[in-house]
Scaffold this motif. Structure first.
Motif, mmCIF file in Angstrom:
data_model
loop_
_atom_site.group_PDB
_atom_site.id
_atom_site.type_symbol
_atom_site.label_atom_id
_atom_site.label_comp_id
_atom_site.label_asym_id
_atom_site.label_seq_id
_atom_site.Cartn_x
_atom_site.Cartn_y
_atom_site.Cartn_z
ATOM 1 N N ALA A 55 0.832 -1.204 0.000
ATOM 2 C CA ALA A 55 0.000 0.000 0.000
ATOM 3 C C ALA A 55 0.865 1.252 0.000
ATOM 4 C CB ALA A 55 -0.937 -0.016 1.218
ATOM 5 N N GLY A 56 1.923 1.246 0.812
ATOM 6 C CA GLY A 56 2.846 2.380 0.818
ATOM 7 C C GLY A 56 3.525 2.575 -0.525
ATOM 8 N N ALA A 57 3.916 1.462 -1.161
ATOM 9 C CA ALA A 57 4.556 1.553 -2.478
ATOM 10 C C ALA A 57 3.613 2.162 -3.513
ATOM 11 C CB ALA A 57 5.003 0.168 -2.929
ATOM 12 N N LEU A 58 2.353 1.784 -3.474
ATOM 13 C CA LEU A 58 1.383 2.326 -4.425
ATOM 14 C C LEU A 58 1.151 3.821 -4.190
ATOM 15 C CD1 LEU A 58 -1.189 -0.627 -4.456
ATOM 16 C CD2 LEU A 58 0.459 -0.021 -6.233
ATOM 17 N N ILE A 59 1.150 4.240 -2.923
ATOM 18 C CA ILE A 59 1.004 5.670 -2.618
ATOM 19 C C ILE A 59 2.177 6.445 -3.202
ATOM 20 C CG2 ILE A 59 1.030 7.374 -0.747
ATOM 21 C CD1 ILE A 59 -0.534 5.354 0.953
ATOM 22 N N LEU A 60 3.393 5.912 -3.056
ATOM 23 C CA LEU A 60 4.580 6.588 -3.588
ATOM 24 C C LEU A 60 4.560 6.631 -5.113
ATOM 25 C CD1 LEU A 60 7.301 5.079 -1.215
ATOM 26 C CD2 LEU A 60 6.303 7.375 -1.109
ATOM 27 N N LEU A 61 4.104 5.549 -5.734
ATOM 28 C CA LEU A 61 4.080 5.510 -7.199
ATOM 29 C C LEU A 61 3.097 6.520 -7.786
ATOM 30 C CD1 LEU A 61 4.237 1.654 -7.896
ATOM 31 C CD2 LEU A 61 5.958 3.358 -8.494
ATOM 32 N N PRO A 65 0.356 14.239 -3.418
ATOM 33 C CA PRO A 65 0.594 14.700 -2.032
ATOM 34 C C PRO A 65 -0.540 14.284 -1.092
ATOM 35 C CG PRO A 65 -0.094 16.531 -3.428
ATOM 36 C CD PRO A 65 0.113 15.376 -4.346
ATOM 37 N N PHE A 66 -0.373 13.132 -0.441
ATOM 38 C CA PHE A 66 -1.355 12.667 0.542
ATOM 39 C C PHE A 66 -1.055 13.324 1.891
ATOM 40 C CE2 PHE A 66 -1.775 9.246 -2.522
ATOM 41 C CZ PHE A 66 -3.125 8.948 -2.478
ATOM 42 N N GLY A 67 -2.122 13.592 2.631
ATOM 43 C CA GLY A 67 -1.959 14.074 3.989
ATOM 44 C C GLY A 67 -1.615 12.943 4.927
ATOM 45 N N MET A 68 -1.113 13.269 6.097
ATOM 46 C CA MET A 68 -0.726 12.240 7.057
ATOM 47 C C MET A 68 -1.915 11.397 7.492
ATOM 48 S SD MET A 68 2.457 12.380 7.252
ATOM 49 C CE MET A 68 2.646 11.230 8.620
ATOM 50 N N ILE A 69 -3.080 12.020 7.583
ATOM 51 C CA ILE A 69 -4.275 11.265 7.976
ATOM 52 C C ILE A 69 -4.617 10.230 6.910
ATOM 53 C CG2 ILE A 69 -6.750 11.430 8.429
ATOM 54 C CD1 ILE A 69 -6.264 14.142 9.682
ATOM 55 N N ASP A 70 -4.561 10.650 5.645
ATOM 56 C CA ASP A 70 -4.864 9.718 4.558
ATOM 57 C C ASP A 70 -3.866 8.565 4.522
ATOM 58 O OD1 ASP A 70 -7.020 11.207 3.822
ATOM 59 O OD2 ASP A 70 -6.007 12.251 2.179
#
Length: 725
Positions: free
Chosen positions: A435-441, A445-450
């Motif tokens: 999930a983290g890898a997909l967010i980075l890809l 700019p996601f917020g910390m809450i998201d």
């Protein structure tokens, strides 16, 4: 109790149905229809109630990437029209014009030569005939091309005809030089007159005689023509290059086609139609596309199952269980997909995607689970496409694929809750990482809450999967009679009803079974078979002896052997009955079929040699077939190994002062006798595996019958003390 529930294999209706010739085809059709029904709503194009000239009710984005052919063709036509005609200098024109000028002067010289010849003839004959200037001009005009006659004046031609040879030479050189020099420059059609004026000026600068000057100017002007002309081939090539250089007009996935409140023009409406958002577009193509994808998945799955060495190749009960696990997983994913309505960031990552792969790994095989994780990822990519502008959300498909694989790779063979929780934790960690890898890809700019929500839901999905697996697993094991690791461990518990029955009613048989279990487990693990299955099968293989325990020698503790008073035929019947009595007892207790087969097959069709030869000694006319077990022969490696271990344990126990050499010789003899007797004909044991099993059993027996210190008794100790005094 789970153990008391009847499995589907014990149901009469399924026994008839599972052997039907078309049952596998029906199960695969069920797989395909269920998948199609669950995914079809996600591929039906969303048609908007809009019309040309109306106002867009919201921002409308393209759901697909598609080329706008009409716009591409317009851009190509525009690029072609913008290419100016190509003109090129024709070098050959300068040479052609020089040849024409030289031809004029050569023609003049020919006429002059003819005049001199005529005059010479006239002098010789004293004739008064003359070759007049008009005749000379007429003769010259006949020799010259019409173009030259039209463009050169008669004065020029008379002047050239009257010029001397040297003057003609000078005139020719002057005219050709001036023309050649100018014709090597670009002369367009529009600048021909200017070029002729230029050549005239150049000629006049280089001459002194007025009459010859005018003639040279006239000839030089005649020699000037356009050499910078339209090149049709080059123009066509230039326009083709311009057309090829035009980038296709592509409507990108996610591109805003019309903003909220914007008027929908005819051009915008065509674009909306092109991407399939108007009512004019038929949903037939997406439906056919989904059907084709599912068809390919089913074909690949059927081919894989037929090619792989698993029970799914021929066991329709296991195939039905596989499809039910698949359906349960897809239903769970569908239920999670409805959480989109909550509009919470990353909530779909809570999907327990590892449920299916973990259940398949536990109940069937890990390789099948890995292949199925690929199918789950495709189905999930289509199912979770609501936040994607296209038909598939590839990022969620990747998430499902890796989470499913984690459920396969990190699953411990033991299914105790502690081990399942460990697996769940590792699945959660893997889900968090992907999930983290997909967010980075995505580079958004996601917020910390998201980010926290994404990670939290992904972690929860792994734990939920484990909880569901622990709840569903017992029902599948009982319902389909699957002998999983956890079921085997449960059946190996000494407090089990049947094992306690053996311990209490036939303790000698219980001890014998424990030793056989040790031998069989080590041998099976050495050849790559299921050691745990062999161990538990050995525990139950002689359960039938509990019906008449005193008739078996291991239970005859300080008692007379009842067979001494029975005929060999009656003794034979009692002994032969125990595998089938045991199988019947196991069936009544709903014990899994694999264990029943071991109990029923461990003696195969071997010969009861003791009672056979006893009957022959009594003078009875007996046949060897009468003293053989009716079978069936061992049909699995585990059944065959348990049968060998059973004979080995009984034979070694009867040995007097056993040594390793004697034990090894005995084990080899028992295996060779069974091999020659055809007891391994129906199982896939190889000679190499039999050799390995033999060595393993000898190693196990070495630990059981190791030499011990002969401790002195009390009398010996007193004697030693007396000698010491």
């Amino acid at each position: 109790m789970v153990t008391k529930r009847s499995s589907i294999d014990q149901q009469a209706w399924w026994k008839k149905l599972k052997e039907h010739r078309y049952i596998r085809l029906f199960l695969f059709i069920l797989f395909a229809v269920f998948t199609y029904a669950l995914l079809v709503s996600n591929v039906i194009p969303q048609s908007l109630e809009i019309e040309s000239g109306g106002v867009a009710p919201e921002d409308i984005r393209s759901p697909v990437t598609v080329e706008n052919r009409a716009e591409t063709e317009r851009l190509q036509q525009e690029a072609s029209n913008n290419v100016s005609p190509v003109y090129t200098v024709r070098p050959r024109f300068a040479e052609n014009q020089i040849e024409r000028i030289n031809d004029i002067f050569q023609s003049v010289r020919v006429i002059q030569a003819d005049v001199r010849e005529q005059e010479s003839l006239a002098d010789q004959t004293d004739s008064n005939e003359e070759y007049s200037a008009e005749d000379q001009l007429a003769a010259l005009n006949e020799r010259l091309p019409m173009e030259a006659v039209d463009q050169l004046s008669e004065t020029t031609l008379y002047t050239l005809l009257a010029a001397s040879a040297s003057d003609l030479e000078v005139a020719q050189d002057t005219a050709t030089s001036a023309v050649f020099e100018l014709m090597n420059e670009e002369i367009s059609i529009d600048s021909v007159e200017e070029a002729k004026n230029q050549v005239e000026e150049n000629v006049r600068i280089t001459t002194t005689r007025y009459l010859l000057e005018n003639a040279m100017v006239d000839v030089a002007r005649y020699g000037i023509t356009a050499n910078f002309l339209f090149d049709e081939q080059a123009t066509v090539e230039a326009r083709e290059e311009a057309v090829e250089a035009v980038e296709p007009a592509v409507i990108r996935e996610g591109q805003i086609l019309v903003e909220e409140g914007q008027v929908i023009t005819g051009e915008i409406y065509e674009q909306l139609t092109l991407v399939g958002l108007t009512e004019e577009v038929s949903p037939l193509y997406p439906l056919l596309g989904l059907a084709l994808i599912i068809f390919l998945l089913v074909v690949m799955l059927a081919y894989y199952m037929n090619d792989a060495q698993t029970s799914l190749r021929s066991n329709n009960t296991h195939l039905l269980m596989y499809i039910i696990i698949y359906m349960i997983t897809l239903v769970l994913l569908r239920l999670v997909s409805y959480l989109y309505a909550l509009d919470i960031a990353g909530i779909t990552y809570i999907a327990p995607v590892a449920v299916g792969t973990m259940l398949i790994t536990i109940l069937l095989q890990s390789r099948v689970a890995i292949f199925t994780s690929f199918i789950f990822s495709i189905a999930a990519a289509i199912m979770f496409n609501e936040q994607s502008t296209g038909m598939m959300d590839y990022s969620f498909g990747i998430f499902v694929f890796f989470s499913g694989l984690a459920g396969v790779f990190f699953l411990n063979k033991s299914t105790r809750m502690v081990n399942l929780l460990k697996t769940g934790a590792l699945v959660s960690i893997t889900s968090v990482l992907i999930a983290g890898a997909l967010i980075l890809l995505k580079n958004v700019p996601f917020g910390m809450i998201d980010i926290g929500l994404h990670i939290g839901f992904a972690a929860a999905g792994g734990l939920i999967a484990v909880i569901l697996v622990s709840g569903i697993l017992p029902f599948l094991e009982a319902g389909f009679g699957v002998l999983s690791t956890s079921r085997l461990i449960e059946l190996s518990n000494p407090n089990n009803k049947l094992l306690r029955k053996i311990l209490l009613e036939a303790p000698g048989t219980y001890h014998h079974s424990v030793v056989v279990a040790n031998l069989a487990e080590s041998a099976c693990e050495a050849i790559g078979a299921n050691g745990l299955l062999a161990r538990v099968g050995a525990y139950y293989h002689d359960i039938g002896k509990t019906r008449r325990p005193q008739f078996f020698i291991e239970n005859q503790m300080k008692m007379e052997n009842p067979h001494d008073k029975l005929s060999p035929h009656l003794s034979k019947n009692i002994i032969i009955a125990h595998p089938y009595d045991g199988a019947e007892m196991l069936r009544q207790e709903k014990i899994p079929k694999e264990l029943i087969d071991i109990a029923e097959q461990h003696h195969g069709t071997t010969l009861l040699k003791f009672f056979y030869y006893k009957a022959k000694e009594n003078g009875d006319d007996v046949k060897e077939e009468e003293f053989r077990y009716p079978g069936p022969k061992a049909r699995s490696k585990e059944s065959a190994i348990v049968g060998v271990a059973d004979s080995v344990e009984a034979a070694v126990r009867a040995m007097q002062q056993p040594t390793m050499e004697k034990i090894e010789s005995l084990v080899k003899k028992i295996i060779n006798d069974r091999l020659e007797d055809g007891q391994f004909d129906e199982c896939d044991l190889t000679l190499r595996e039999l050799h390995i099993a033999s060595k393993s059993m000898c190693e196990t027996l070495k630990g059981t019958f190791h030499s011990r210190i002969d401790y002195p008794d009390e009398e010996d100790i007193k004697k030693v003390k007396g000698l010491a005094k």
